[in-house]
Design a protein around this motif. Sequence first.
Motif, PDB file in Angstrom:
ATOM      1  N   ASN A  60       0.856  -1.114   0.079  1.00 21.43           N
ATOM      2  CA  ASN A  60       0.082   0.147  -0.184  1.00 21.43           C
ATOM      3  C   ASN A  60       0.897   1.202   0.100  1.00 21.43           C
TER       4      ASN A  60
ATOM      5  N   TYR B 157       2.624   1.720  -3.399  1.00 21.12           N
ATOM      6  CA  TYR B 157       1.447   2.413  -4.442  1.00 21.12           C
ATOM      7  C   TYR B 157       0.814   3.644  -4.298  1.00 21.12           C
ATOM      8  N   PHE B 158       0.801   3.986  -2.997  1.00 20.25           N
ATOM      9  CA  PHE B 158       0.187   5.298  -2.615  1.00 20.25           C
ATOM     10  C   PHE B 158       1.118   6.279  -3.228  1.00 20.25           C
TER      11      PHE B 158
ATOM     12  N   LYS C 170       1.571   6.636  -6.679  1.00 18.08           N
ATOM     13  CA  LYS C 170       0.552   7.555  -7.437  1.00 18.08           C
ATOM     14  C   LYS C 170       0.465   9.006  -7.171  1.00 18.08           C
ATOM     15  N   VAL C 171       0.751   9.189  -6.032  1.00 18.27           N
ATOM     16  CA  VAL C 171       0.886  10.812  -5.764  1.00 18.27           C
ATOM     17  C   VAL C 171       2.078  11.477  -6.530  1.00 18.27           C
TER      18      VAL C 171
ATOM     19  N   ILE D 290      -6.887  10.039 -11.471  1.00 18.27           N
ATOM     20  CA  ILE D 290      -6.083   9.253 -10.592  1.00 18.27           C
ATOM     21  C   ILE D 290      -6.225   9.713  -8.964  1.00 18.27           C
ATOM     22  N   ALA D 291      -6.581  11.055  -8.921  1.00 20.60           N
ATOM     23  CA  ALA D 291      -6.740  11.699  -7.669  1.00 20.60           C
ATOM     24  C   ALA D 291      -7.962  11.081  -7.182  1.00 20.60           C
TER      25      ALA D 291
ATOM     26  N   GLU E 174      -9.634   8.099  -7.666  1.00 17.73           N
ATOM     27  CA  GLU E 174      -9.046   6.822  -7.403  1.00 17.73           C
ATOM     28  C   GLU E 174      -8.531   6.694  -6.274  1.00 17.73           C
ATOM     29  N   LEU E 175      -7.373   7.508  -6.068  1.00 14.33           N
ATOM     30  CA  LEU E 175      -6.489   7.468  -4.810  1.00 14.33           C
ATOM     31  C   LEU E 175      -7.393   8.012  -3.537  1.00 14.33           C
ATOM     32  N   GLU E 176      -8.362   9.041  -3.597  1.00 13.58           N
ATOM     33  CA  GLU E 176      -9.272   9.178  -2.787  1.00 13.58           C
ATOM     34  C   GLU E 176      -9.909   8.110  -1.886  1.00 13.58           C
TER      35      GLU E 176
ATOM     36  N   PHE F 132      -8.681   5.204  -1.662  1.00 11.31           N
ATOM     37  CA  PHE F 132      -7.837   4.356  -1.098  1.00 11.31           C
ATOM     38  C   PHE F 132      -7.669   4.376   0.443  1.00 11.31           C
TER      39      PHE F 132
ATOM     40  N   PHE G  24      -0.456  15.064  -1.393  1.00 14.64           N
ATOM     41  CA  PHE G  24      -1.707  14.713  -2.000  1.00 14.64           C
ATOM     42  C   PHE G  24      -2.935  15.668  -1.727  1.00 14.64           C
TER      43      PHE G  24
END
Length: 160
Positions: free
Chosen positions: A101, A104-105, A108-109, A127-128, A130-132, A134, A151
């Motif tokens: 995790n 991945y985080f 992505k950031v 992408i943001a 999607e990441l929210e 997470f 982020f």
Amino acid sequence: MKTFYGKIPVKGLPRFSRLNLTAEDRRFNITDPSGNTLIVGEPLGDSTTVMDRYTEDTKNASKFEKAYKWAFRYAYSKEDFLGASNLLESAFSKQSDPLSNELYFKAKVLQIDVLVALGRTENAIEIAQELESFVLSSNEETILQNEIQRFSELKEELFL
């Protein structure tokens, strides 16, 4: 600048890069409206010792982790956002093993940051969003404090 303006300008001009810890030094870049770049840094000591330690750290790293570290270096040390973007896209598309995790985080950031710098806000917003959704454990949140803060700054910049 963060105190006066409330944020550090990372796109547009003048642009300030993030504070970056490389194998050789700690630095950030300032780019003026003419495109001239000033690198402000502080050496960390004997670069051969630091590079040996960096090589040891990456010896057991996965291909994705190595790609992430190179993309980070491209983006923040060399200001090669296109190279960093291409490297991250390639790494994500070739990734077959599950990622931690944390990694991945972080990746992505970095990808969002690079896309914002390139002016690809639609992709960055995708992408943001999607990441929210997470979910991170409290231990992971502690480890990823800097990335979580970045982020949040990127979400403000993207008006999310």
